[in-house]
Scaffold this motif. Structure first.
Motif, PDB file in Angstrom:
ATOM      1  N   ARG A 151       0.897  -1.229   0.049  1.00 18.90           N
ATOM      2  CA  ARG A 151       0.070  -0.085   0.039  1.00 18.90           C
ATOM      3  C   ARG A 151       0.881   1.331   0.123  1.00 18.90           C
ATOM      4  O   ARG A 151       0.487   2.165  -0.592  1.00 18.90           O
ATOM      5  CB  ARG A 151      -0.918  -0.109   1.252  1.00 18.90           C
ATOM      6  N   LYS A 152       1.988   1.301   0.612  1.00 18.49           N
ATOM      7  CA  LYS A 152       2.763   2.457   0.789  1.00 18.49           C
ATOM      8  C   LYS A 152       4.089   1.866   1.614  1.00 18.49           C
ATOM      9  O   LYS A 152       4.184   1.154   2.101  1.00 18.49           O
ATOM     10  CB  LYS A 152       2.226   3.534   1.372  1.00 18.49           C
ATOM     11  N   ILE A 188       6.691   2.851   4.475  1.00 20.35           N
ATOM     12  CA  ILE A 188       6.836   3.451   6.164  1.00 20.35           C
ATOM     13  C   ILE A 188       8.048   4.304   6.088  1.00 20.35           C
ATOM     14  O   ILE A 188       9.242   3.691   5.819  1.00 20.35           O
ATOM     15  CB  ILE A 188       6.485   2.331   6.994  1.00 20.35           C
ATOM     16  N   VAL A 229       7.146  -1.425   4.822  1.00 19.45           N
ATOM     17  CA  VAL A 229       6.227  -1.327   3.934  1.00 19.45           C
ATOM     18  C   VAL A 229       4.779  -1.534   4.523  1.00 19.45           C
ATOM     19  O   VAL A 229       4.777  -2.589   5.313  1.00 19.45           O
ATOM     20  CB  VAL A 229       6.163  -2.383   2.867  1.00 19.45           C
ATOM     21  N   GLU A 230       3.623  -0.964   4.357  1.00 18.88           N
ATOM     22  CA  GLU A 230       2.317  -1.219   4.835  1.00 18.88           C
ATOM     23  C   GLU A 230       1.824  -2.072   3.615  1.00 18.88           C
ATOM     24  O   GLU A 230       1.945  -1.604   2.439  1.00 18.88           O
ATOM     25  CB  GLU A 230       1.652  -0.114   4.936  1.00 18.88           C
ATOM     26  N   VAL A 259      -4.706  -4.967   7.082  1.00 20.66           N
ATOM     27  CA  VAL A 259      -3.647  -4.289   6.826  1.00 20.66           C
ATOM     28  C   VAL A 259      -2.445  -4.530   8.049  1.00 20.66           C
ATOM     29  O   VAL A 259      -2.631  -4.367   9.091  1.00 20.66           O
ATOM     30  CB  VAL A 259      -3.959  -2.626   6.868  1.00 20.66           C
ATOM     31  N   SER A 260      -1.262  -4.633   7.315  1.00 22.88           N
ATOM     32  CA  SER A 260      -0.169  -4.995   8.385  1.00 22.88           C
ATOM     33  C   SER A 260       1.124  -4.100   8.037  1.00 22.88           C
ATOM     34  O   SER A 260       1.058  -3.740   6.758  1.00 22.88           O
ATOM     35  CB  SER A 260       0.054  -6.534   8.329  1.00 22.88           C
ATOM     36  N   GLU A 261       2.159  -4.244   8.875  1.00 22.81           N
ATOM     37  CA  GLU A 261       3.284  -3.521   8.622  1.00 22.81           C
ATOM     38  C   GLU A 261       4.316  -4.412   8.712  1.00 22.81           C
ATOM     39  O   GLU A 261       4.668  -5.266   9.509  1.00 22.81           O
ATOM     40  CB  GLU A 261       3.564  -2.353   9.630  1.00 22.81           C
ATOM     41  N   SER A 305       3.186   7.223  -0.977  1.00 25.95           N
ATOM     42  CA  SER A 305       3.969   7.180   0.376  1.00 25.95           C
ATOM     43  C   SER A 305       4.452   8.669   0.181  1.00 25.95           C
ATOM     44  O   SER A 305       5.289   9.083   1.179  1.00 25.95           O
ATOM     45  CB  SER A 305       5.339   6.441  -0.090  1.00 25.95           C
TER      46      SER A 305
END
Length: 473
Positions: free
Chosen positions: A142-143, A145, A154-155, A163-165, A188
């Motif tokens: 998604r973007k 970090i 990264v997300e 949604v995880s990191e 981002s």
């Protein structure tokens, strides 16, 4: 899809011209000249063809890489075509990867032992059990970090919707491709400031060339109708019976309009087809997406005739497009502006290329089988005399499609120009690289799969060196 577009392409293995990479270096990208990148083309390659390995270009190949490259033997069906091109003033090359890179040649492909050599199959499968390799499938990045201006992770959106990191120990590498890598950067906060602001994205770094410089190979389809031979139509079944091989014999050429030139202007890829070709219908309606009226004209013209389906590609366009966000939703597809023929010189050059190729029907062999170019009766071109330069300009404008070779939207270049530097590090931040076709400052003269794999090989060595790990030279 694991392996990206290498899992869906036509598998033609072409590196491009020496001039392409020397031009990259001359634009301020040290280490990307031909003599340097040749090492990485060879490093990835596992050439299998004995004639090449025992020929005059053997020094440009390798047999120990992960990527299987081979060459089918279609000479029984294609040799008369090569003779015709020779009669028409073209060189015939045993291998396009030698010092001479202009002429018609016997193409090589990324398949081996009846298996497509996608990057997933060639590079990931042999190392799938390594303890330091973990692949999240069906997962969307998604973007990126950031901690201030340092990329730390990264997300991601997992298959179940969570949604995880994911965090990096050393650096983050984007390899999402020419369309998605600039999208990720912009999501981002890295990109053209005004565009980010209009999409309600906080600007981390104003980088005006993110998403710009989109280049692609504009392709025009030509059909050459040949010998009347309705019995040959049964050969269409071979594509269904032999699913582990290429469906049609192929002839390829890299051609310079000025025969003294050392680099090509256009690429012609010819599919050698029986009567009532199914390949023609599939390419027309699905691959290049032409109108059904055009595809019907083609099908009618070759219903009882053998044919050549010719993809005519402008190799070095001056036109450029761009990628823009629709909004800040990572699930939303971006807006793609191809830019085809936005530089009028490209339309002129493409029309000249079609004219140049069309003279092949005047050679001895083509005359002997009654060959002719198929007139698809384009409504938009009815006021032009068929076969004139203005007609071919109209034809190209109405028949053009993509060859699915987008590059350049995160181009490397010097400070103030490049989105990334010559080591593919995103300028203005730390801990973030891009490694895919988007970093090409200019499109290569040929299919882009092999150059993209070369970029990945070179990136791997640069990452090792930047983290104090020695490399094999």
């Amino acid at each position: 899809m694991l392996g990206g577009s290498s899992g869906a392409n036509y598998m033609i293995y072409v590196r491009g011209s020496r001039e392409d990479y020397d031009d990259w270096a001359n634009q301020g990208n040290e280490g990307w000249n031909w003599d340097n990148v040749l090492h990485y083309f060879k490093k990835s390659e596992r050439m299998i063809d004995p004639a090449i390995l025992n020929g005059e270009t053997a020094q440009n190949h390798n047999t120990n890489g992960y990527l299987g490259v081979t060459r089918p033997d279609w000479k029984e069906k294609t040799e008369p075509l090569y003779e015709a091109f020779k009669e028409n003033g073209h060189r015939i090359l045993s291998d396009i990867h030698g010092d001479q890179q202009v002429g018609y040649y016997y193409p090589t492909f990324t398949f081996d032992n009846h298996i497509r050599q996608s990057t997933a199959n060639a590079f990931l499968s042999p190392i799938r059990d390594r303890p330091n390799l973990f692949v999240l499938k069906n997962t969307l990045a998604r973007k990126v970090i950031f901690d201030d201006k340092k990329a730390i992770g990264v997300e991601v959106l997992l298959p179940g919707g969570k949604v995880s990191e994911v965090f990096a120990n050393k650096e983050v590498i984007l390899s999402a491709g020419t369309i998605n890598s600039p999208q990720l950067l912009m999501l981002s906060g890295i990109g053209p400031a005004a565009h980010l602001e209009e999409n309600n994205i906080d600007v981390l770094l104003a980088s005006p060339n993110v998403g710009e410089n989109l280049q692609d190979h504009a392709c025009v389809l030509l059909i050459v109708a040949g010998k009347r031979n309705i019995v040959s139509a049964v050969q269409n079944l071979a594509g269904f019976v032999h699913l582990d091989s290429f469906p049609s014999p192929v002839v390829a050429g890299h051609v310079a309009l000025d025969r003294k030139q050392t680099y090509p202007d256009y690429q012609a890829v010819l599919f050698v087809e029986p009567a009532a070709s199914l390949t023609a219908s599939i390419i027309c309606a699905t691959v290049v997406g032409l109108e059904y009226s055009i595809c019907n004209e083609i099908s009618y013209a070759i219903q009882d005739r053998e044919s050549l389906i010719v993809a005519m590609t402008l190799l070095k366009p001056d036109s450029k497009g761009k990628i823009e966000l629709k909004n800040k939703d990572p699930l939303e597809k971006v807006k793609i502006y191809s830019g085809f023929y936005s530089n009028k010189n490209d339309l002129e050059q493409h029309a000249r290329s079609v004219e140049d190729f069309s003279t092949i029907v005047n050679t001895t062999y083509f005359k002997s089988v009654g060959s002719e170019l198929v007139n698809v009766n384009l409504e938009a071109c009815k006021n032009f005399t068929y076969g004139t330069h203005d007609y071919w300009k109209c034809y190209a404008l109405n028949m053009v499609s993509t060859l699915w070779h987008p590059v350049g939207t995160c181009a490397m270049g010097p400070e103030g120009v490049g989105v990334v530097d010559e080591r593919l590090r995103v300028r203005g931040v730390t801990g973030l690289r891009v490694s895919d076709a988007s970093i090409m400052p200019a499109i290569t003269r040929g299919n882009t799969n092999a150059p993209t794999i070369m970029i990945a090989e070179k990136t791997a060595d640069m990452i090792k060196l930047d983290h104090g790990i020695s490399i094999e030279v």
